[in-house]
Design a protein around this motif. Structure first.
Motif, PDB file in Angstrom:
ATOM      1  N   HIS A  81      81.258   3.532  -9.306  1.00  0.00           N
ATOM      2  CA  HIS A  81      80.887   4.531  -8.487  1.00  0.00           C
ATOM      3  C   HIS A  81      82.053   5.621  -9.122  1.00  0.00           C
ATOM      4  N   ARG A 130      74.561   2.599  -3.455  1.00  0.00           N
ATOM      5  CA  ARG A 130      75.155   3.441  -2.656  1.00  0.00           C
ATOM      6  C   ARG A 130      76.289   2.563  -2.165  1.00  0.00           C
ATOM      7  N   ARG A 142      77.384   6.521   2.056  1.00  0.00           N
ATOM      8  CA  ARG A 142      76.780   6.659   3.209  1.00  0.00           C
ATOM      9  C   ARG A 142      77.713   6.138   4.547  1.00  0.00           C
ATOM     10  N   LEU A 163      75.447   9.091  -2.325  1.00  0.00           N
ATOM     11  CA  LEU A 163      76.142   7.731  -2.774  1.00  0.00           C
ATOM     12  C   LEU A 163      77.035   7.202  -1.803  1.00  0.00           C
TER      13      LEU A 163
END
Length: 346
Positions: free
Chosen positions: A171, A195, A296, A294
């Motif tokens: 990420h 995510r 949460r 991305l």
């Protein structure tokens, strides 16, 4: 010819749980050190609240004996209370800035690092880095209460700083600040549909963020949640904040210093208590920042450092009135109509 002794690798505390993949093989562990800082008094003892009331209260620094991570941080008769102990490196360097050693301490130390007392009666006792407080430039460390009762101002504490350069390898748009691999592994982060879902106790709207804005880095401290607006505080349950709570600030970007940016989110940890001074309140040290698409936040009442690291049981979150609301002393009220001006101001 005698053989050289085998190279000894110093072990770094390993995470006890899993989390998103990180670049652990690239990270370097560095020892930093500080002394338990004495509280510093201002020239005048009073702090003037946003309600106009002057108060004399305990503030930053020292050893806080009866407040730790997991305890409520709103409504205390204190101002910017730092739970546990506050560290500051008072040494001076002949190269670079004179406060270089403390700059290194507050930059290198990461939330979740192991801290060890190396002088005094409590030598060998182990604690946990819980945050950084900007302005006073303190690193905050939690120790068990029996240790807090025996520690002394000036005792030296050494930290195995491990976390600078940390990245989430899958990420790249989510940046990591002030966060150790131990915390990432224990936090309970989950990867789902591309995510990262992160447990937090509260959502905080960026419009109430105050002191700390204007800095060009979020690596050396925190920024504050203003609690003066009662309607916003009640809507987001901010009166139930606890030391060590992991929270999400919506529409906030801390990559290059705290600022408002729609569509982004910053996750951080509550490091110090509330304040009655305008623009101030519970402080948040940023840990993760990235696009809201991305990163949460997921509500989890147990998302507190005390629970995450198994240090102690966090108290149940209970909404508390602020100190200003509890204090029924007379506010500064204008009792007469202001004089008429010689011109209209609109």
């Amino acid at each position: 010819m005698a053989l050289a002794p085998p190279r000894r690798v110093v072990p770094v505390p390993s995470p006890a749980r899993s989390g998103p993949a990180v670049n652990s093989d690239e990270l370097v562990a560095v020892t930093v050190q500080g002394q338990i800082a004495h509280p510093v008094g201002h020239a005048a003892p009073y702090r003037i609240g946003y309600d106009g009331v002057p108060r004399v209260l305990p503030g930053t620094g020292g050893i806080v004996l009866n407040r730790r991570i997991g305890d409520l941080c709103v409504g205390l008769a204190g101002d910017h209370i730092e739970p546990g102990v506050a560290l500051h490196n008072n040494n001076r360097e002949v190269i670079g800035p004179r406060d270089g050693p403390n700059n290194a301490l507050i930059t290198y130390a990461c939330v979740g690092n192991v801290a060890r007392v190396i002088s005094g009666d409590c030598r060998g006792q182990v604690g946990l880095v819980t945050g950084k407080h900007g302005g006073v430039n303190h690193v905050i460390v939690d120790f068990p209460t029996p240790v807090l009762l025996r520690l002394q101002i000036g005792d030296r504490v050494q930290i195995m700083a491990h976390g600078l350069g940390l990245r989430l390898t899958r990420h790249p748009r989510v940046e990591v600040l002030n966060c150790s691999p131990r915390l990432l592994a224990r936090w309970g982060l989950r990867e789902r549909d591309g995510r990262i879902e992160a447990p937090v106790t509260h959502l905080v709207p960026s419009r109430v963020m105050g002191s700390g804005l204007g800095k060009n880095t979020a690596w050396r401290g925190d920024y504050d949640i203003q609690l003066a607006d009662r309607a916003t505080r009640e809507r987001y349950r901010l009166g139930s904040l606890r030391f060590g709570d992991l929270v999400a600030i919506t529409d906030a970007d801390t990559r290059h210093g705290p600022l408002y940016r729609a569509g982004r989110v910053t996750l951080g940890v509550i490091v110090h208590g509330d304040s009655t001074v305008s623009g101030h309140g519970p402080g948040v040290t940023p840990l993760l920042t990235g696009p809201a698409s991305l990163l949460r936040p997921v509500h989890a009442p147990q998302a507190n450092l005390a629970e995450v690291f198994g240090v102690r049981r966090a108290v149940p979150p209970r909404v508390q009135p602020t100190l200003s609301e509890r204090d029924r002393r007379q506010r500064c009220v204008l009792r007469e109509a202001p004089p008429r001006l010689a011109f209209e101001t609109g």
